[in-house]
Write an enzyme that holds these catalytic residues in place. Structure first.
Site, PDB file in Angstrom:
ATOM      1  N   GLU A 148     -51.586 -78.937  57.508  1.00 36.14           N
ATOM      2  CA  GLU A 148     -51.262 -78.735  58.923  1.00 36.14           C
ATOM      3  C   GLU A 148     -52.514 -78.816  59.789  1.00 36.14           C
ATOM      4  O   GLU A 148     -53.460 -78.054  59.575  1.00 36.14           O
ATOM      5  CB  GLU A 148     -50.602 -77.370  59.140  1.00 36.14           C
ATOM      6  CG  GLU A 148     -50.317 -77.098  60.613  1.00 36.14           C
ATOM      7  CD  GLU A 148     -49.668 -75.754  60.880  1.00 36.14           C
ATOM      8  OE1 GLU A 148     -49.244 -75.517  62.028  1.00 36.14           O
ATOM      9  OE2 GLU A 148     -49.576 -74.926  59.948  1.00 36.14           O
ATOM     10  N   ASP A 181     -47.612 -79.356  64.371  1.00 36.41           N
ATOM     11  CA  ASP A 181     -47.252 -78.227  65.224  1.00 36.41           C
ATOM     12  C   ASP A 181     -47.539 -78.720  66.634  1.00 36.41           C
ATOM     13  O   ASP A 181     -48.695 -78.964  66.989  1.00 36.41           O
ATOM     14  CB  ASP A 181     -48.102 -77.014  64.864  1.00 36.41           C
ATOM     15  CG  ASP A 181     -47.827 -75.802  65.741  1.00 36.41           C
ATOM     16  OD1 ASP A 181     -47.499 -75.981  66.939  1.00 36.41           O
ATOM     17  OD2 ASP A 181     -47.966 -74.673  65.253  1.00 36.41           O
ATOM     18  N   HIS A 207     -43.374 -78.234  63.506  1.00 38.48           N
ATOM     19  CA  HIS A 207     -43.276 -76.893  64.059  1.00 38.48           C
ATOM     20  C   HIS A 207     -43.036 -77.039  65.553  1.00 38.48           C
ATOM     21  O   HIS A 207     -43.852 -77.637  66.257  1.00 38.48           O
ATOM     22  CB  HIS A 207     -44.552 -76.086  63.811  1.00 38.48           C
ATOM     23  CG  HIS A 207     -44.664 -75.532  62.432  1.00 38.48           C
ATOM     24  ND1 HIS A 207     -45.810 -74.917  61.971  1.00 38.48           N
ATOM     25  CD2 HIS A 207     -43.771 -75.469  61.409  1.00 38.48           C
ATOM     26  CE1 HIS A 207     -45.611 -74.512  60.723  1.00 38.48           C
ATOM     27  NE2 HIS A 207     -44.388 -74.842  60.361  1.00 38.48           N
ATOM     28  N   GLU A 247     -41.310 -72.116  65.312  1.00 39.41           N
ATOM     29  CA  GLU A 247     -42.350 -71.268  64.733  1.00 39.41           C
ATOM     30  C   GLU A 247     -42.743 -70.120  65.665  1.00 39.41           C
ATOM     31  O   GLU A 247     -43.749 -70.178  66.369  1.00 39.41           O
ATOM     32  CB  GLU A 247     -43.592 -72.086  64.360  1.00 39.41           C
ATOM     33  CG  GLU A 247     -44.497 -71.304  63.419  1.00 39.41           C
ATOM     34  CD  GLU A 247     -45.883 -71.900  63.286  1.00 39.41           C
ATOM     35  OE1 GLU A 247     -46.525 -71.620  62.271  1.00 39.41           O
ATOM     36  OE2 GLU A 247     -46.336 -72.615  64.195  1.00 39.41           O
TER      37      GLU A 247
END
Length: 276
Positions: A148, A181, A207, A247
């Protein structure tokens, strides 16, 4: 679009509450946060894995991924001496084992901050060494590893799509993937869709949050500044078929069920009717 709940926001409640809420509120899957008191890898190895597997069965909730806490408290494979690095890698390997046993779809890790005085060649050399070892382990047991990218407020290693490309080139493993994300590119004025353009089938997960554009704070959809409706339309048009974890982390953990409900309702309202 398939949605996931992240269990981090439930950390002050028994983990069964997270499974129950994910099921009752209508999430399609659950992403397990690997921190205490819920699902810390050594605790799972000591017997806690039985509860996780039982809860997944009881609530018929797929475990879409397992995300051990690797951002520096206390494990950070990018910072510290060789003993610290070794300990961090051993913990991640144990997390990969536990992800496999709970039938998770992936193990998600990040490259946390490497320190202000560390030069780039040392950073990337250490990252390559770490990922090579972890990918070899993941390949041997048949588990996908997702790296990530973080915001620049959290790390100075892998923070944008080009950093991901560099990491994937250094360690070309069939088990190594990445994700986005959407807060991370937004706070850097980087187009979210550039991840889709650059990573192709190496983009494995999303995310979804909202962002103020000036911090790493994760907001419920609608509380920040992101043009989420338009973004989700582009993501759907691109043919993305994976999970999107909404998230929520620590900002909303006083009422995790209420905010998990609100977040899911707001997220689905952003989608075309046939994708909700």
């Amino acid at each position: 679009m398939k949605t996931g709940m992240f269990t981090c926001g439930h950390q002050r409640l028994p983990i069964e509450h997270a499974f129950r809420d994910a099921s009752e509120l209508g999430y399609d899957g659950i992403e397990i946060w690997g921190g205490r008191p819920h699902a810390f890898a050594p605790d799972l190895k000591a017997g806690g894995i039985k509860q996780i597997k039982a809860l997944a069965q009881t609530y018929q909730m797929p475990i879409i991924g397992y995300t051990p806490e690797t951002n520096g408290y206390p494990y950070n494979m990018m910072l510290g001496d060789e003993h610290m690095r070794r300990e961090s890698l051993d913990m991640i390997k144990l997390a990969i084992d536990m992800a496999k046993e709970m039938n998770a779809g992936y193990t998600l890790i990040s490259a946390a901050h490497a320190g202000y005085l560390t030069p780039p060649n040392v950073i990337w050399g250490r990252l390559a060494e770490n990922l090579s070892e972890l990918c070899e382990y993941a390949e041997n047991i048949g588990m996908d590893l997702i790296l990530e990218p973080l915001t620049p407020y959290e790390s100075n290693v892998v923070c944008n799509a080009n950093d991901v490309l560099h990491a994937l080139a250094l360690v070309p493993s069939p088990r190594l993937f990445s994700m986005v994300d959407i807060c991370a590119p937004y706070v850097q004025a980087e187009p979210v869709m550039s991840y889709f353009d650059k990573l192709g089938d190496k983009l494995r997960h999303l995310h979804i949050v909202d962002s103020d554009g000036a911090s790493d704070t994760h907001y419920i959809p609608g509380e920040g500044k992101m043009p989420l409706r338009e973004l989700m339309r582009d993501i759907i048009d691109r043919g993305y078929e994976g999970y999107s974890t909404v998230e929520l982390v620590t900002m909303y953990m006083n009422e995790p069920r209420l905010y998990a409900r609100q977040a899911l309702e707001r997220f689905r309202a952003l989608l075309p009717e046939d994708e909700r």
